[in-house]
Motif scaffolding. Structure first.
Motif, PDB file in Angstrom:
ATOM      1  N   ASP A 175     -48.343  23.185 -65.288  1.00  0.00           N
ATOM      2  CA  ASP A 175     -49.523  22.720 -64.561  1.00  0.00           C
ATOM      3  C   ASP A 175     -50.575  23.814 -64.481  1.00  0.00           C
ATOM      4  O   ASP A 175     -51.775  23.567 -64.678  1.00  0.00           O
ATOM      5  CB  ASP A 175     -49.142  22.296 -63.137  1.00  0.00           C
TER       6      ASP A 175
ATOM      7  N   PHE B 187     -57.899  11.768 -63.326  1.00  0.00           N
ATOM      8  CA  PHE B 187     -57.728  13.206 -63.106  1.00  0.00           C
ATOM      9  C   PHE B 187     -59.022  14.000 -63.263  1.00  0.00           C
ATOM     10  O   PHE B 187     -59.409  14.782 -62.389  1.00  0.00           O
ATOM     11  CB  PHE B 187     -56.666  13.781 -64.052  1.00  0.00           C
TER      12      PHE B 187
ATOM     13  N   TYR C 210     -63.910  17.507 -57.038  1.00  0.00           N
ATOM     14  CA  TYR C 210     -63.382  18.617 -56.240  1.00  0.00           C
ATOM     15  C   TYR C 210     -64.335  19.813 -56.301  1.00  0.00           C
ATOM     16  O   TYR C 210     -64.686  20.407 -55.282  1.00  0.00           O
ATOM     17  CB  TYR C 210     -61.990  19.015 -56.744  1.00  0.00           C
TER      18      TYR C 210
ATOM     19  N   ARG D  83     -54.605  23.315 -54.456  1.00  0.00           N
ATOM     20  CA  ARG D  83     -53.884  22.241 -55.142  1.00  0.00           C
ATOM     21  C   ARG D  83     -53.816  20.956 -54.311  1.00  0.00           C
ATOM     22  O   ARG D  83     -53.924  19.855 -54.843  1.00  0.00           O
ATOM     23  CB  ARG D  83     -52.461  22.693 -55.499  1.00  0.00           C
ATOM     24  N   ARG D  84     -53.597  21.104 -53.031  1.00  0.00           N
ATOM     25  CA  ARG D  84     -53.480  19.919 -52.184  1.00  0.00           C
ATOM     26  C   ARG D  84     -54.775  19.120 -52.203  1.00  0.00           C
ATOM     27  O   ARG D  84     -54.764  17.894 -52.364  1.00  0.00           O
ATOM     28  CB  ARG D  84     -53.127  20.330 -50.751  1.00  0.00           C
ATOM     29  N   LYS D  85     -55.902  19.802 -52.070  1.00  0.00           N
ATOM     30  CA  LYS D  85     -57.195  19.112 -52.058  1.00  0.00           C
ATOM     31  C   LYS D  85     -57.501  18.509 -53.431  1.00  0.00           C
ATOM     32  O   LYS D  85     -58.086  17.426 -53.525  1.00  0.00           O
ATOM     33  CB  LYS D  85     -58.293  20.066 -51.633  1.00  0.00           C
ATOM     34  N   LEU D  86     -57.106  19.212 -54.486  1.00  0.00           N
ATOM     35  CA  LEU D  86     -57.328  18.671 -55.831  1.00  0.00           C
ATOM     36  C   LEU D  86     -56.506  17.398 -56.028  1.00  0.00           C
ATOM     37  O   LEU D  86     -57.007  16.404 -56.562  1.00  0.00           O
ATOM     38  CB  LEU D  86     -56.961  19.706 -56.896  1.00  0.00           C
ATOM     39  N   ARG D  87     -55.245  17.409 -55.596  1.00  0.00           N
ATOM     40  CA  ARG D  87     -54.410  16.215 -55.719  1.00  0.00           C
ATOM     41  C   ARG D  87     -55.016  15.037 -54.960  1.00  0.00           C
ATOM     42  O   ARG D  87     -55.018  13.906 -55.446  1.00  0.00           O
ATOM     43  CB  ARG D  87     -52.995  16.500 -55.212  1.00  0.00           C
ATOM     44  N   LEU D  88     -55.514  15.316 -53.769  1.00  0.00           N
ATOM     45  CA  LEU D  88     -56.145  14.252 -52.985  1.00  0.00           C
ATOM     46  C   LEU D  88     -57.381  13.714 -53.700  1.00  0.00           C
ATOM     47  O   LEU D  88     -57.632  12.503 -53.702  1.00  0.00           O
ATOM     48  CB  LEU D  88     -56.540  14.785 -51.596  1.00  0.00           C
ATOM     49  N   SER D  89     -58.136  14.617 -54.338  1.00  0.00           N
ATOM     50  CA  SER D  89     -59.362  14.211 -55.008  1.00  0.00           C
ATOM     51  C   SER D  89     -59.073  13.301 -56.194  1.00  0.00           C
ATOM     52  O   SER D  89     -59.685  12.232 -56.333  1.00  0.00           O
ATOM     53  CB  SER D  89     -60.143  15.449 -55.469  1.00  0.00           C
ATOM     54  N   TYR D  90     -58.146  13.694 -57.057  1.00  0.00           N
ATOM     55  CA  TYR D  90     -57.898  12.819 -58.207  1.00  0.00           C
ATOM     56  C   TYR D  90     -57.028  11.633 -57.821  1.00  0.00           C
ATOM     57  O   TYR D  90     -57.024  10.609 -58.498  1.00  0.00           O
ATOM     58  CB  TYR D  90     -57.366  13.575 -59.433  1.00  0.00           C
ATOM     59  N   GLY D  91     -56.316  11.742 -56.703  1.00  0.00           N
ATOM     60  CA  GLY D  91     -55.582  10.584 -56.206  1.00  0.00           C
ATOM     61  C   GLY D  91     -56.524   9.493 -55.733  1.00  0.00           C
ATOM     62  O   GLY D  91     -56.322   8.307 -56.014  1.00  0.00           O
TER      63      GLY D  91
END
Length: 452
Positions: free
Chosen positions: A26, A82, A89, A69-77
Motif C-alpha cells: 500500500d 479511489f 483528500y 490513512r484514516r482520512k484518506l480511507r474515509l474520503s475514497y470510501g
C-alpha cells in the motif's frame, strides 16, 4: 493484517519474498501515485498550463508521509472511487486553492497505469537481481559437475548417459535467453500513460502531447503518443516472459524433487540443525524447497490466464478486464520472488551426490548403452536386425532378472560381430555422452561473457 497466502503473516513468507512484497505494498502504491500526480503538475507548470506556485505547493504537500490513512480511507470510501477520494483528500488540505490544479485534465487510468508501471519497473530490477543470482549458482554447480557423467532420463526412465554439468547448463542456457527477453522488453513495457479519458489528450489541451512526453521524461519512462489504455499487450507480454521464467524454475524444481527421491538420491536439500521434515516421522527430510518451486510455477501459470483476458477491453475504456491486471501483476511478481528464494536456497545449500550419480549409471546393468551397441552392430548385421537383437536380449534380461551386459556378451551373434575389447569400450558408460560435455562448456563460456 492481510488475508490469503500473500497477506497472512504466517503464510506470506512461504509464497513471496519481503523485498517484492514491499514493492507492491500500500505504501509504495501510494508513493507512486503521489509521484505521478506531482510530476503531472510540474510538467504542466513548466509548459505554463497551471501556475508554477500551485505546482510547487502540490510538490511540497502531495507526499506519502503527509497522508492521514484514516482520512484518506474515509474520503475514497465516501466517493466510491479511489482516485476521486485521493484528489478530494488533498484538495481539502492543500493551501491557497492549489488543489484546483491537482490532477488537472487527467483521467484516473492515466494515474493508476503510470503508477503501476513505476511499481513494475522496481519489481523488474528486483527480478533481474534474483535471476542473476540464480544463474550464477547454476553456473557454479554446472562447472563443478562438468566432468561428471550421469543418467540421462526420458519419460522418467533411464535413457543414455549425459554430462551432469550439461544437465544443469541447459537451465542456465534457457534462463539467459529469458534474461535477454526481459531486458529487451524494457522500452516497450515501461511506458507512461497520459492520454486522457479516451486516449485523445483532450483534457490536456493543445499541449497535451507535449505534456505527456515531458512527464515520461521526468519519470524516466518511455513515451508513446498513441494512448495504450485499451492496449494491454505491454503488460501481457511482460508477464508472459515472467511466466516462462517461472516455468524454467518450475521444471528445475520438479527435476530436483525427482532426484531427491530415496531410490535415486542424486540430490538432497540441506537440513541444517533444527530443520524438520515431518511431525509424524522424525527421520524424514522431505524436498520441500523443490516442491515449493514447482507449486509456485503452477500458481503463476494459472494467474497468467487473467492477463490474457485483460486484453478484451470494451471500446475506449472499461474496468471489466483492467482490474484483472491489478490482481495478476502484483501476485505473479510476488509469487515469482518466492520461487526464486526457494530455488536459490535449494541450490545454495543442497548437495549433488557423485556416488549416487555413478551408482545409478549401472542400475539397469548395461541397458543404458543399448543404443550404442545397436549402432555398432548395425554395420555388421544391419540396423533393423541389430535393433531386434537388442530388444530381444533386453526383454529376456528383464524376464530372467539377469544382467543385460552379461546376456549381450554371451550372445553368439554379438560375439561373431564384436570382439571382447570392442564390447569393453561399448559398455563404458562414461564415454557415451555425445557432445554434452562440449555443449556444457560452450554454455558456461557464453555465461562468463554474458552482458548483464
Amino acid at each position: 493484517m492481510g488475508f490469503g497466502a500473500l497477506g497472512m503473516e504466517m503464510m506470506q513468507n512461504e509464497f513471496s519474498a519481503i523485498g517484492m512484497r514491499n514493492i507492491w505494498s500500500d505504501d509504495n502504491r501510494l508513493r507512486k501515485i503521489c509521484e505521478v500526480e506531482v510530476t503531472l503538475a510540474q510538467a504542466q507548470a513548466e509548459l505554463r498550463i497551471i501556475p508554477k506556485d500551485k505546482a510547487d505547493i502540490i510538490r511540497k504537500h502531495v507526499k506519502l508521509e503527509n497522508i492521514d490513512r484514516r482520512k484518506l480511507r474515509l474520503s475514497y470510501g465516501r466517493s466510491g472511487h479511489f482516485i476521486s477520494g485521493f484528489v478530494k483528500y488533498f484538495e481539502d488540505i492543500l493551501p491557497e486553492n492549489a488543489g484546483d490544479y491537482l490532477h488537472y485534465g487527467a483521467t484516473t487510468q492515466d494515474i493508476l497505469d503510470t503508477g503501476m508501471v513505476l511499481q513494475l519497473k522496481e519489481a523488474h530490477e528486483d527480478t533481474l537481481k534474483r535471476l542473476q543470482k540464480l544463474m550464477r549458482l547454476i553456473a557454479e554447480k554446472s562447472e563443478e559437475l562438468s566432468e561428471a557423467v550421469g543418467v540421462g532420463r526420458a519419460h522418467g526412465n533411464h535413457a543414455i548417459p549425459i554430462s551432469y554439468g550439461y544437465k544443469l547448463a541447459v537451465y542456465l542456457n534457457e534462463l539467459m535467453e529469458m534474461y535477454v527477453r526481459l531486458k529487451n522488453s524494457e522500452v516497450f513495457v515501461f511506458t507512461s500513460a497520459f492520454s486522457g479519458a479516451v486516449g485523445s489528450y483532450a483534457g490536456y489541451g493543445e499541449k497535451g502531447l507535449e505534456t505527456a512526453e515531458l512527464i515520461a521524461e521526468k519519470l524516466e519512462l518511455s513515451f508513446n503518443q498513441i494512448g495504450w489504455h485499451t492496449q494491454r499487450s505491454r503488460f501481457v507480454d511482460y508477464m508472459h516472459i515472467l511466466a516462462m521464467v517461472s516455468g524454467v524454475m518450475g521444471k528445475m524444481g520438479k527435476n530436483l524433487f525427482d532426484l531427491s527421491r530415496s531410490e535415486i538420491k542424486e540430490f538432497d536439500e540441506s537440513y541444517g540443525k533444527g530443520r524438520q521434515g515431518s511431525t509424524a516421522m522424525p527421520t524424514m527430510q522431505n524436498p520441500y524447497l523443490s516442491e515449493a518451486v514447482y507449486n509456485l510455477a503452477n500458481i503463476i501459470h494459472n494467474e497468467m490466464n487473467m492477463m490474457y483476458q485483460s486484453m478484451l477491453v470494451s471500446h475506449e475504456k472499461d474496468t471489466i478486464t483492467w482490474r484483472n491486471q491489478w490482481v495478476a501483476i502484483p501476485n505473479m511478481n510476488m509469487y515469482l520472488s518466492g520461487q526464486f528464494a526457494y530455488l536459490t536456497a535449494a541450490l545454495q545449500n543442497g548437495d549433488f551426490h557423485l556416488e549416487a550419480i555413478e551408482k545409478n549409471l549401472h542400475v539397469e546393468q548395461g541397458m543404458i548403452v543399448s543404443e550404442r551397441i545397436m549402432l555398432a552392430l548395425s554395420s555388421k548385421i544391419g540396423k533393423s536386425a541389430a535393433h531386434c537383437l537388442m530388444y530381444t536380449i533386453g526383454n529376456v534380461s528383464r524376464e530372467e532378472n539377469r544382467s543385460f551386459e552379461e546376456n549381450v556378451r554371451a550372445n553368439e551373434a554379438v560375439q561373431e560381430a564384436l570382439s571382447k575389447e570392442e564390447l569393453d569400450d561399448l559398455f563404458n558408460v562414461h564415454t557415451y555422452i555425445g557432445q554434452s560435455e562440449k555443449l556444457c562448456k560452450e554454455i558456461l563460456s557464453r555465461y562468463k561473457y554474458f552482458d548483464f
